[in-house]
Scaffold this active site. Structure first.
Site, PDB file in Angstrom:
ATOM      1  N   ASP A  97     -34.268 153.671 -21.615  1.00 44.88           N
ATOM      2  CA  ASP A  97     -33.732 152.574 -21.102  1.00 44.88           C
ATOM      3  C   ASP A  97     -33.652 151.273 -22.105  1.00 44.88           C
ATOM      4  O   ASP A  97     -33.720 151.454 -23.273  1.00 44.88           O
ATOM      5  CB  ASP A  97     -34.720 152.073 -20.129  1.00 44.88           C
ATOM      6  CG  ASP A  97     -34.088 151.171 -18.774  1.00 44.88           C
ATOM      7  OD1 ASP A  97     -32.911 150.621 -18.918  1.00 44.88           O
ATOM      8  OD2 ASP A  97     -34.640 150.987 -17.717  1.00 44.88           O
TER       9      ASP A  97
HETATM   10  C1  BGC Z   1     -32.084 149.102 -16.510  1.00 41.07           C
HETATM   11  C2  BGC Z   1     -31.608 150.247 -16.201  1.00 41.07           C
HETATM   12  C3  BGC Z   1     -30.015 150.132 -16.605  1.00 41.07           C
HETATM   13  C4  BGC Z   1     -29.859 149.560 -17.949  1.00 41.07           C
HETATM   14  C5  BGC Z   1     -28.251 149.397 -18.652  1.00 41.07           C
HETATM   15  C6  BGC Z   1     -31.725 148.363 -17.617  1.00 41.07           C
HETATM   16  O1  BGC Z   1     -32.525 147.049 -17.907  1.00 41.07           O
HETATM   17  O2  BGC Z   1     -33.402 149.098 -16.228  1.00 41.07           O
HETATM   18  O3  BGC Z   1     -31.318 150.769 -14.900  1.00 41.07           O
HETATM   19  O4  BGC Z   1     -29.405 151.498 -16.375  1.00 41.07           O
HETATM   20  O5  BGC Z   1     -30.610 148.195 -18.006  1.00 41.07           O
HETATM   21  O6  BGC Z   1     -27.788 148.242 -17.911  1.00 41.07           O
END
Ligand code: BGC
Length: 710
Positions: A250
């Site tokens: 993530d």
């Molecule tokens: C979130 C994810 C997301 C990623 C990219 C993160 O902060 O937890 O769910 O896919 O950002 O935008």
């Protein structure tokens, strides 16, 4: 491309270029183009504006090896045509529509060069304080697994190289939704059994559906952050489930190993995450800055790097990017196409949950002389899109006010008043106008709830009530004596005490997306009989949270004292002294404009052996006065087991359509394997014994039947 060609390409790559494939950039970073050209990033995350193919040209035509770029974006519940938020989609209990919406989202996203989405989110969520509950399918493992797999099929299609499809990424692995206190990014401490029985199966279902990628979560699980967790990423994912695809962290999660206190610095964080099994790093550059040195110091074997790079290259190859890096559907034909909007409207209709409808307040009559439409969400195209709106534009939404105007007869007068400007506003200067609108109307329909920003990531709440201005507005309108219908739009269940008292009819609309308005109008005026069912238990008050239907019995199971003879009433039960222990509305609940009767529940045969299946049937009859859909639910309970089992567990569901007065026999095939759980040795087994089953319209009702497994 063949495996041979892949190996040949790998052999031509410098270590820097290899690490580049394991690093993801951001489109809005000024050095993005340069990084693509020099091969120091292999994928990018797109931004709020549509992509062009310029960067792909740089990758293919100007980088040393011409390796195509992979463009990712959070296409969560639609790209330009926005469908209900995932929690709303789950309320439709319709895997076919879930799959169809994902297919459409993929097609629209691919038309603007996006070939990778970070969805589905299959985190089980039992705590509505957690803002990201909006992004998943709710509290149930079976429902979540079924819908997660449907999304994967929809996004990816049969063949990833089809330019209308995109790679899915199941997230957030793992147990991210169990954050302590509902606070986003928080610690998770849970038994391996609960993890394996409740939280992991939806991920496994997506792996079995062929998901191309998986995202490691932000949380720490039993002391080890998911993004540096070899048990999750190697043992379970690779060894047990045989996952062959790409693991991405993530955003920032690799660097955050330092903040978790697991690594002293970024270099060590890169080592820990990479060796644990994270192939690609999102956002931060700890891989780019440190993996080369870690290889030189023999702390990271070259072969592990090569394996990760192979997976990334293979994904690009499977997406057809090597052969046709610029292929895409025609955006003019696909973005907001009529067919897409029709599906969005149908999906939104099926997602609406009728919570209360006293005295048949709904449906409304189109010929009514006057209707007051009140509230901050009646004509708010942006808020109805909810969290993660892709490239959805509030201006393209069809709002409830617009749709009501179109639905009613020419003679009906609409008195519209916003009352409060937004769900977060405290300004009550619009109250008088709202009260006047209600006084002048035969009925008042109020649209209240949460703004889009109140749910989603980093949007946990300590209170689950409506804002005090909205509550006061409801009271002011109620005081006019004009009958009230409340339509809620929110990313989570809200505490509704006074609201339910104020209104004879309450409809939960979640964040219903681009076509939310017409879908709501269809239900308000009876064009469509509501059929959505809650994918989550709806608490009476925040003090009951976490609350979920598939809890354990305890040695002192709670019973409503009022249902016990007074002599046996006592308070030494698992509950509260100042509140019943049941939710306000149970999981699986939702009213209709018609009524369904359940009868003839049977299990056949009544004794089966391990490895065999039982057939569970029930007759459903539409005893009301119009046609409607019903979501028929199958629950089981393992009565005696070596490990205590939940009081009920969903094991199947079917959405059926029944004409007035008609009956249908609904059949479920229940294989003994579906009853398995992890025993004392952490082996997944079905134990012989007696099982209870219910076929019912929610998780709290139904006549039981029983059968044995020998
Ligand atoms: C979130 C994810 C997301 C990623 C990219 C993160 O902060 O937890 O769910 O896919 O950002 O935008």
């Amino acid at each position: 491309m063949t495996e041979e060609r892949l190996e040949e390409l790998l052999s031509q790559m410098t270590l820097k270029e290899k690490i580049g494939q394991l690093s993801q950039g951001q489109i809005y970073r000024p050095d993005c183009e340069k990084s693509v050209r020099e091969g120091s990033i292999g994928s990018v995350i797109a931004g709020g504006r549509p992509m062009s193919n310029d960067l792909q040209r740089v990758a293919v035509e100007q980088s040393r090896l011409g390796i195509p770029l992979l463009v990712a974006y959070d296409v969560i519940h639609g790209y330009r045509t926005i469908f209900p938020i995932p929690l709303g989609q789950a309320a439709a209990w319709n895997p076919k529509l879930t799959e169809e919406a994902a297919r459409i989202a993929a097609r629209e996203a691919a038309s603007e060069w996006i070939r990778w989405t970070y969805a589905p989110m299959v985190d089980i969520a039992r705590d509505p304080r957690w803002g990201r509950i909006a992004e998943g399918s709710g509290e149930d493992t079976y429902l979540d697994s079924t819908l997660g797999a449907a999304m994967v099929r929809g996004f990816q299609g049969k063949n990833l190289s089809d330019p209308e499809h995109i790679a899915a990424c199941v997230k957030h692995y793992a147990a991210y939704g169990a954050a302590e206190g509902g606070r986003d990014y928080n610690t998770v401490d849970m038994s391996e059994r609960t993890l394996r029985d409740v939280y992991l199966p939806p991920f496994e279902a997506c792996v079995n559906a062929g998901v191309a990628t998986i995202m490691s979560a932000f949380d720490e699980l039993n002391g080890v952050p998911s993004t540096g967790n070899p048990f999750l990423l190697r043992q379970v994912l690779r060894d047990e489930w045989k996952f062959k695809g790409v693991v991405i962290s993530d955003a920032d999660a690799v660097h955050e190993l330092v903040l978790h206190g697991i690594s002293a610095n970024d270099k060590d964080a890169a080592r820990v995450a990479f060796l644990a099994g994270v192939d690609v790093e999102m956002f931060t550059a700890t891989y780019r800055s440190n993996l080369e040195a870690l290889v030189a110091e023999d702390k990271v074997p070259m072969q592990v790097i090569d394996d990760s790079v192979r997976r990334v290259l293979r994904l690009k190859w499977e997406l057809g990017l090597f052969e046709k890096p610029f292929a895409r559907p025609n955006p003019d034909e696909v973005l907001l196409a009529k067919e897409h909007l029709d599906v969005a409207r149908e999906f939104a209709r099926q997602s609406l949950v009728l919570l209360k409808n006293e005295n048949r307040t709904l449906p409304l009559w189109k010929e009514m002389p006057s209707i007051a439409v009140i509230g901050p969400l009646a004509d708010n195209g942006a808020d109805q899109l909810g969290t993660w709106r892709g490239h959805g534009d509030g201006k393209e939404s069809r709002t409830a006010l617009q749709a009501i105007r179109e639905a009613i007869s020419k003679n009906t007068h609409i008195n519209y008043a916003v009352g409060v400007e937004s769900c977060l506003s405290t300004n009550r200067s619009g109250f008088d106008e709202a009260v006047r609108a209600a006084k002048e109307s035969a009925i008042a329909v109020m649209f209240v709830g949460e703004s889009a920003t109140q749910s989603g990531e980093a949007a946990s709440r300590a209170y689950l009530s409506l804002s005090s201005a909205q509550l006061d507005l409801i009271k002011a309108v109620q005081a006019t004596g004009t009958p009230l219908v409340i339509v809620l739009m929110a990313g989570r269940p809200l505490e509704l005490g006074e609201v339910l008292d104020a209104a004879p009819a309450v409809l939960m609309a979640w964040d219903p997306g681009t076509m939310g308005g017409p879908a709501i109008a269809d239900v308000l005026f009876g064009e469509y009989s509501p059929s959505g069912k809650l994918p989550i238990s709806w608490p009476r008050t925040i003090g009951q949270v976490p609350i979920y239907y598939n809890h354990k019995s305890t040695g002192r199971p709670w019973v409503d004292p009022l249902r016990l003879p007074s002599a046996t009433r006592h308070v030494y039960l698992s509950g509260y002294n100042d509140m019943v222990a049941t939710p306000r509305f149970p999981f699986g609940y939702g009213l209709s404009y018609t009524q369904f009767e359940y009868s003839n529940i049977r299990v056949d045969p009544q004794h089966i052996k391990l490895g065999e299946s039982a057939r569970v049937t029930a007759r459903i009859t539409n005893v009301g006065n119009r046609a409607g859909d019903e979501v028929v639910q199958l629950y089981i309970r393992d009565l005696v087991a070596s490990i205590s089992r939940p009081v009920r567990e969903l094991k199947g569901f079917q959405r059926i359509t029944l004409e007035q007065g008609k009956s249908q026999d609904v059949e479920f095939v229940l294989p003994s394997d579906a009853l398995a759980f992890h025993n004392g040795e952490m082996k997944r087994v079905t134990e012989p014994g007696r099982y209870r089953v219910w076929v019912s319209s929610d998780s709290a009702s139904g006549q039981p039947a029983e059968f044995d497994i020998e």
